[in-house]
Design a protein around this motif. Structure first.
Motif, PDB file in Angstrom:
ATOM      1  N   ARG A 370      16.984  36.140  20.373  1.00 16.66           N
ATOM      2  CA  ARG A 370      15.494  35.779  19.633  1.00 16.66           C
ATOM      3  C   ARG A 370      15.822  35.140  18.472  1.00 16.66           C
ATOM      4  O   ARG A 370      16.077  36.011  17.302  1.00 16.66           O
ATOM      5  CB  ARG A 370      14.756  36.952  19.601  1.00 16.66           C
ATOM      6  CG  ARG A 370      14.285  37.361  21.006  1.00 16.66           C
ATOM      7  CD  ARG A 370      13.239  38.672  20.924  1.00 16.66           C
ATOM      8  NE  ARG A 370      12.667  38.794  22.173  1.00 16.66           N
ATOM      9  CZ  ARG A 370      11.824  39.761  22.587  1.00 16.66           C
ATOM     10  NH1 ARG A 370      11.143  40.683  21.397  1.00 16.66           N
ATOM     11  NH2 ARG A 370      11.078  40.017  23.631  1.00 16.66           N
ATOM     12  N   ARG A 371      16.070  33.715  18.287  1.00 18.23           N
ATOM     13  CA  ARG A 371      16.483  33.320  16.976  1.00 18.23           C
ATOM     14  C   ARG A 371      15.208  32.444  16.331  1.00 18.23           C
ATOM     15  O   ARG A 371      14.272  33.033  15.793  1.00 18.23           O
ATOM     16  CB  ARG A 371      17.721  32.718  17.257  1.00 18.23           C
ATOM     17  CG  ARG A 371      18.945  33.271  17.412  1.00 18.23           C
ATOM     18  CD  ARG A 371      20.121  32.368  17.344  1.00 18.23           C
ATOM     19  NE  ARG A 371      20.171  31.357  18.339  1.00 18.23           N
ATOM     20  CZ  ARG A 371      20.717  31.226  19.544  1.00 18.23           C
ATOM     21  NH1 ARG A 371      21.662  32.278  19.946  1.00 18.23           N
ATOM     22  NH2 ARG A 371      20.597  30.420  20.032  1.00 18.23           N
ATOM     23  N   ASN A 372      15.622  31.215  16.226  1.00 16.65           N
ATOM     24  CA  ASN A 372      14.795  30.287  15.615  1.00 16.65           C
ATOM     25  C   ASN A 372      13.384  29.758  16.418  1.00 16.65           C
ATOM     26  O   ASN A 372      13.667  29.613  17.819  1.00 16.65           O
ATOM     27  CB  ASN A 372      15.319  29.122  14.914  1.00 16.65           C
ATOM     28  CG  ASN A 372      16.085  28.383  16.014  1.00 16.65           C
ATOM     29  OD1 ASN A 372      17.143  28.853  16.592  1.00 16.65           O
ATOM     30  ND2 ASN A 372      15.729  27.122  16.173  1.00 16.65           N
ATOM     31  N   ALA A 373      12.433  29.525  15.810  1.00 15.10           N
ATOM     32  CA  ALA A 373      11.311  28.752  16.522  1.00 15.10           C
ATOM     33  C   ALA A 373      11.859  27.262  16.782  1.00 15.10           C
ATOM     34  O   ALA A 373      12.929  26.765  16.186  1.00 15.10           O
ATOM     35  CB  ALA A 373       9.958  28.671  15.751  1.00 15.10           C
ATOM     36  N   GLY A 374      10.983  26.427  17.535  1.00 17.69           N
ATOM     37  CA  GLY A 374      11.726  25.053  17.540  1.00 17.69           C
ATOM     38  C   GLY A 374      12.037  24.363  16.305  1.00 17.69           C
ATOM     39  O   GLY A 374      11.065  24.596  15.544  1.00 17.69           O
ATOM     40  N   PRO A 375      12.936  23.629  16.286  1.00 17.55           N
ATOM     41  CA  PRO A 375      13.526  23.156  14.741  1.00 17.55           C
ATOM     42  C   PRO A 375      12.742  21.918  14.303  1.00 17.55           C
ATOM     43  O   PRO A 375      11.986  21.264  14.884  1.00 17.55           O
ATOM     44  CB  PRO A 375      14.954  22.836  15.153  1.00 17.55           C
ATOM     45  CG  PRO A 375      14.994  22.166  16.595  1.00 17.55           C
ATOM     46  CD  PRO A 375      13.826  23.394  17.380  1.00 17.55           C
ATOM     47  N   VAL A 376      12.783  22.104  12.977  1.00 15.07           N
ATOM     48  CA  VAL A 376      12.120  20.523  12.097  1.00 15.07           C
ATOM     49  C   VAL A 376      13.101  19.487  12.905  1.00 15.07           C
ATOM     50  O   VAL A 376      14.400  19.813  13.011  1.00 15.07           O
ATOM     51  CB  VAL A 376      12.590  20.965  10.797  1.00 15.07           C
ATOM     52  CG1 VAL A 376      12.162  19.697  10.091  1.00 15.07           C
ATOM     53  CG2 VAL A 376      11.470  21.820  10.455  1.00 15.07           C
ATOM     54  N   LEU A 377      12.500  18.465  12.930  1.00 11.76           N
ATOM     55  CA  LEU A 377      13.231  17.250  13.245  1.00 11.76           C
ATOM     56  C   LEU A 377      14.484  16.895  12.247  1.00 11.76           C
ATOM     57  O   LEU A 377      14.362  16.869  11.422  1.00 11.76           O
ATOM     58  CB  LEU A 377      12.413  15.882  13.532  1.00 11.76           C
ATOM     59  CG  LEU A 377      12.798  14.576  13.969  1.00 11.76           C
ATOM     60  CD1 LEU A 377      13.431  14.656  15.143  1.00 11.76           C
ATOM     61  CD2 LEU A 377      11.845  13.497  13.707  1.00 11.76           C
ATOM     62  N   GLY A 378      15.594  16.937  12.950  1.00 16.11           N
ATOM     63  CA  GLY A 378      16.760  16.408  12.721  1.00 16.11           C
ATOM     64  C   GLY A 378      17.496  17.554  11.685  1.00 16.11           C
ATOM     65  O   GLY A 378      18.500  17.293  10.773  1.00 16.11           O
ATOM     66  N   ALA A 379      16.783  18.965  11.867  1.00 18.12           N
ATOM     67  CA  ALA A 379      17.206  19.995  11.012  1.00 18.12           C
ATOM     68  C   ALA A 379      18.683  20.216  11.040  1.00 18.12           C
ATOM     69  O   ALA A 379      19.495  20.673  10.093  1.00 18.12           O
ATOM     70  CB  ALA A 379      16.422  21.228  11.361  1.00 18.12           C
ATOM     71  N   ASP A 380      19.556  19.848  12.037  1.00 20.08           N
ATOM     72  CA  ASP A 380      20.779  20.261  12.367  1.00 20.08           C
ATOM     73  C   ASP A 380      21.912  19.153  12.469  1.00 20.08           C
ATOM     74  O   ASP A 380      22.949  19.112  12.891  1.00 20.08           O
ATOM     75  CB  ASP A 380      21.043  20.997  13.372  1.00 20.08           C
ATOM     76  CG  ASP A 380      20.211  22.237  13.790  1.00 20.08           C
ATOM     77  OD1 ASP A 380      20.228  23.034  12.793  1.00 20.08           O
ATOM     78  OD2 ASP A 380      18.987  22.302  14.377  1.00 20.08           O
ATOM     79  N   THR A 381      21.196  17.735  12.272  1.00 21.80           N
ATOM     80  CA  THR A 381      22.077  16.744  12.446  1.00 21.80           C
ATOM     81  C   THR A 381      23.445  16.792  11.500  1.00 21.80           C
ATOM     82  O   THR A 381      24.463  16.302  12.290  1.00 21.80           O
ATOM     83  CB  THR A 381      21.215  15.261  11.985  1.00 21.80           C
ATOM     84  OG1 THR A 381      20.073  15.269  12.662  1.00 21.80           O
ATOM     85  CG2 THR A 381      21.866  14.035  12.195  1.00 21.80           C
ATOM     86  N   ARG A 382      23.148  16.752  10.397  1.00 26.02           N
ATOM     87  CA  ARG A 382      24.548  17.008   9.208  1.00 26.02           C
ATOM     88  C   ARG A 382      25.581  18.124  10.096  1.00 26.02           C
ATOM     89  O   ARG A 382      26.771  17.737  10.278  1.00 26.02           O
ATOM     90  CB  ARG A 382      24.065  17.044   8.118  1.00 26.02           C
ATOM     91  CG  ARG A 382      23.206  15.989   7.388  1.00 26.02           C
ATOM     92  CD  ARG A 382      23.345  16.298   6.098  1.00 26.02           C
ATOM     93  NE  ARG A 382      22.590  15.023   5.339  1.00 26.02           N
ATOM     94  CZ  ARG A 382      22.910  13.887   4.717  1.00 26.02           C
ATOM     95  NH1 ARG A 382      24.414  13.949   5.183  1.00 26.02           N
ATOM     96  NH2 ARG A 382      22.240  13.050   4.305  1.00 26.02           N
TER      97      ARG A 382
END
Length: 410
Positions: A370-382
């Protein structure tokens, strides 16, 4: 048994260490990948920059964010990449080379035209499990057609057996073909990973909404393969046993299933119908099914005079399976689910807590995460591109050129 939480678990989640790339839209692939994410896989959702996948702009919103997206894509990371650009293709290839699983639900041939069909990517990563979910499957006369849940329900016969004989055609209230296809995606993925443990090789998995829907028609197929007869709508009633349906009450509805000798006697006792126990028309579930309309009328004449709560209490005491029909707003407040901790709050960086439907998979030692809600677009790109070996300068250049998107750059 005391509830085990991720914080008190004795071992990592079952799919910890498995990397999944999801190139999915709407429901089947995202729902399937969500199951894997719940089980601990690192699911990296690949989306187009700026717009993201279509569910981001669909349905009810919380502070501008799609609530459905934040549920379907919980526990995932987001990487925004333009797959039509050469640099974008280079990014995806690099990610594929280090992934365990790729899940996609584009129309058959779409990824092949981009250079990412299974025959191509298996040369870069022979251990990759490549899962395709489509409307109709990867081959056959319907393969090239667009296919959504309602088309799969329609062509798959589900709509023909839903509703009542004298009513209008209706579809099942939830997108069942989408969702069941998603479950098959997750199940097949885990089977293919298990096979890889033995062979060292990945494989291609073909799933589709159409076959997922047809696979649910157990009673209807049994009738057709036995007698050649088509299934018909039966309202809330069972296809082969009675009484097993919903009945009106003084203030709502109650469902019951009294199909064994013990539960049938219990129901007769509750309704004051002891005389029916020895009636040859109602001697067993099969004969009761033949006379189901007559029986339903007899029972409902009695249930209409009692409240739902009264009937549920009486049927429970008699050991007869039963339940009230709840609206969805009542379901999400229901005491049993809340006592079991089924609903939970997932963290979102811009909103805070986002309420989630829980996972029905309750593992005693390695519970779902049980971690994060659906991420912000491109939140993890970098972070994802850096881990794949791209330099900061290379990432900055691709962001500036619109090849990739990072949430801080939108």
């Amino acid at each position: 048994m005391n509830q085990i939480t991720p914080e008190t678990a004795s071992a990592p989640a079952p799919l910890t260490g498995i990397t999944v790339l999801e190139l999915g839209a709407f429901m089947a692939a995202p729902f399937g990948a969500m199951q894997l994410a719940d089980l601990g896989a690192d699911v990296i959702k690949i989306e187009p920059p700026v717009t993201g996948e279509p569910v981001r702009s669909t349905g009810d919103r919380i502070e501008g964010h799609s609530a459905a997206f934040m549920m379907l894509n919980r526990n995932k990371r987001s990487v925004a990449v333009d797959l039509k650009s050469e640099d974008g293709k280079r990014v995806l290839r690099e990610l594929i080379e280090h992934a365990d699983v790729l899940i996609e639900n584009f129309r058959p041939g779409a990824l092949t035209r981009l250079g990412f069909g299974y025959d191509e990517v298996r040369r870069w990563n022979p251990a990759l499990v490549y899962v395709s979910g489509s409307g109709w499957g990867q081959d056959g006369p319907l393969a090239a057609k667009p296919g959504l849940d309602i088309m799969a329900q329609a062509r798959g016969g589900l709509m023909s057996v839903t509703g009542t004989n004298d009513g209008e055609i209706v579809k099942i209230g939830v997108p069942v073909c989408d969702l069941v296809c998603g479950l098959y995606i997750a199940l097949a993925t885990m089977a293919a990973l298990k096979a890889r443990d033995v062979t060292g090789e990945g494989q291609f998995v073909d799933t589709c909404l159409y076959e997922a829907g047809v696979s649910l028609t157990i009673w209807e197929a049994a009738r057709f393969f036995t007698s050649g007869e088509a299934g018909t709508p039966s309202g809330t009633a069972h296809q082969a046993s009675a009484p097993y349906q919903a009945f009106r009450t003084a203030d709502g509805w109650v469902t019951l299933g009294a199909v064994t000798p013990k539960t049938w006697k219990g129901a007769c006792d509750v309704f004051g119908l002891e005389r029916l126990v020895d009636d040859p028309r109602f001697a067993d579930a099969a004969t009761r099914y033949v006379h189901r309309e007559e029986l339903a009328t007899i029972i409902e004449d009695l249930t209409r005079g009692r409240t739902t709560d009264d009937l549920v209490d009486a049927l429970d005491d008699a050991g007869v399976p039963c339940a009230p029909i709840l609206r969805t707003d009542q379901v999400y407040r229901e005491e049993h689910l809340n006592q079991r901790g089924f609903f939970w709050d997932a963290a979102h960086p811009q909103i805070g807590a986002v309420r989630q439907i829980g996972s029905p998979m309750r593992l005693s030692s390695t519970p779902t995460v049980r971690r994060n809600a659906g991420p912000v677009l491109g939140a993890d790109t970098r972070d994802v591109l850096a881990a794949a070996g791209f330099t900061t300068d290379d990432i900055d250049r691709m962001v500036a050129e619109g090849v990739v998107g990072a949430s801080t750059d939108f």
